[in-house]
Design an enzyme around this catalytic site. Sequence first.
Site, PDB file in Angstrom:
ATOM      1  CG  LEU A 193      -7.661 -77.414  35.015  1.00 35.26           C
ATOM      2  CD1 LEU A 193      -7.065 -76.046  34.699  1.00 35.26           C
ATOM      3  CD2 LEU A 193      -8.768 -77.732  34.020  1.00 35.26           C
ATOM      4  CE1 TYR A 236      -9.566 -75.143  27.756  1.00 33.51           C
ATOM      5  CE2 TYR A 236     -11.816 -75.932  27.846  1.00 33.51           C
ATOM      6  CZ  TYR A 236     -10.464 -76.175  27.938  1.00 33.51           C
ATOM      7  OH  TYR A 236     -10.017 -77.436  28.216  1.00 33.51           O
ATOM      8  CE  LYS A 292     -11.631 -75.668  31.390  1.00 34.41           C
ATOM      9  NZ  LYS A 292     -11.231 -77.036  31.078  1.00 34.41           N
TER      10      LYS A 292
HETATM   11  N1  PLP Z   1      -8.082 -81.664  33.442  1.00 33.80           N
HETATM   12  C1  PLP Z   1      -8.091 -81.175  32.192  1.00 33.80           C
HETATM   13  C2  PLP Z   1      -6.829 -81.192  31.393  1.00 33.80           C
HETATM   14  C3  PLP Z   1      -9.272 -80.651  31.645  1.00 33.80           C
HETATM   15  O1  PLP Z   1      -9.271 -80.156  30.397  1.00 33.80           O
HETATM   16  C4  PLP Z   1     -10.452 -80.668  32.430  1.00 33.80           C
HETATM   17  C5  PLP Z   1     -11.707 -80.131  31.896  1.00 33.80           C
HETATM   18  O2  PLP Z   1     -11.791 -79.696  30.788  1.00 33.80           O
HETATM   19  C6  PLP Z   1     -10.396 -81.198  33.710  1.00 33.80           C
HETATM   20  C7  PLP Z   1      -9.189 -81.686  34.195  1.00 33.80           C
HETATM   21  C8  PLP Z   1     -11.622 -81.251  34.587  1.00 33.80           C
HETATM   22  O3  PLP Z   1     -11.974 -79.968  35.017  1.00 33.80           O
HETATM   23  P1  PLP Z   1     -13.478 -79.607  35.410  1.00 33.80           P
HETATM   24  O4  PLP Z   1     -13.875 -80.558  36.491  1.00 33.80           O
HETATM   25  O5  PLP Z   1     -13.386 -78.202  35.890  1.00 33.80           O
HETATM   26  O6  PLP Z   1     -14.305 -79.759  34.179  1.00 33.80           O
END
Ligand code: PLP
Length: 293
Positions: A207, A33, A149
């Site tokens: 992530l 996602y 993700k």
């Molecule tokens: N880490 C995790 C586990 C996440 O699920 C998310 C966002 O959903 C992030 C970090 C932050 O990512 P982003 O800045 O791309 O929203």
Amino acid sequence: MSRIAYVNGRYVPLRQAAVHVEDRGYQFADGVYEVCEVDGGRLIDERRHMDRLERSLKELRIAMPMSRVALGAVLRETVRRNRVGHGLVYLQVTRGVAPRNHLFPSPAVLPAIVVTARSSDAAAAERRAEAGVGVITVPENRWARVDIKTVSLLPNVLAKQAAKEAGAYEAWFVDADGRVTEGGSTNAWIVTADGALVTRPAEEGILRGITRTVLFDLAAEEGLKIEERAFTVEEAKAAREAFITAATAVVMPVVRIDEVPLGNGAPGSIATRLRSRFHDVAERSSLFARPAG
Ligand code: PLP
């Protein structure tokens, strides 16, 4: 106004929007996602979110459900039909629908895609940022491929629920060495006594957040040093400031870790400044889809 979802080629009222019971996302969490912020009706950092989507799909050997340009058009149309000025657009792609069997469907089936969009209360988010949020710490219990993700988020769900029940906003996962990995749905940062930003390397069990990536550009503009390294819970509790980043939270000051107030217990000036400047640096998409780099 009733909400509209895009499901496998059709825009449908949300209450009628449904996926097949044998969708592999439902059966196996076999899908990925993306969540993009919408601000002023525009997608924020669409190009980077689409790059990460392509990477996640590639890692799981799922095909792109359509071209990037077509996907961009669907995202915009879903935002438009839901009249989202400020909010989020959510996109999910799964390996598709097939009789339940762990093995990949053979021959391959078409990936399944769902897009939803919803408005959020910008003023409430600002109030939250002005007060700052609390985090709790929980043992890291996720699989080793958190760089993908995926919709497989059960540890994140349980951690964030535990945070909520403890009166906190986020849970930080802590690895076996006592070092913070990231939050249940955010990346974790601290600010050292001499004003450097510290965040864990993206290659080490987190992530690679898009908001995190944009912050590197913003930090450079602001003349702030970034130390890309892991930090312990103890270091975080003694830090000058802490904050979390995500498309859903932008930059959110942390004022409490496991009930320990940080500094004077108020949002730090660096986190507050980075939050206020974030959208100066983030990419704002055009209203119309076009081939994105
Ligand atoms: N880490 C995790 C586990 C996440 O699920 C998310 C966002 O959903 C992030 C970090 C932050 O990512 P982003 O800045 O791309 O929203």
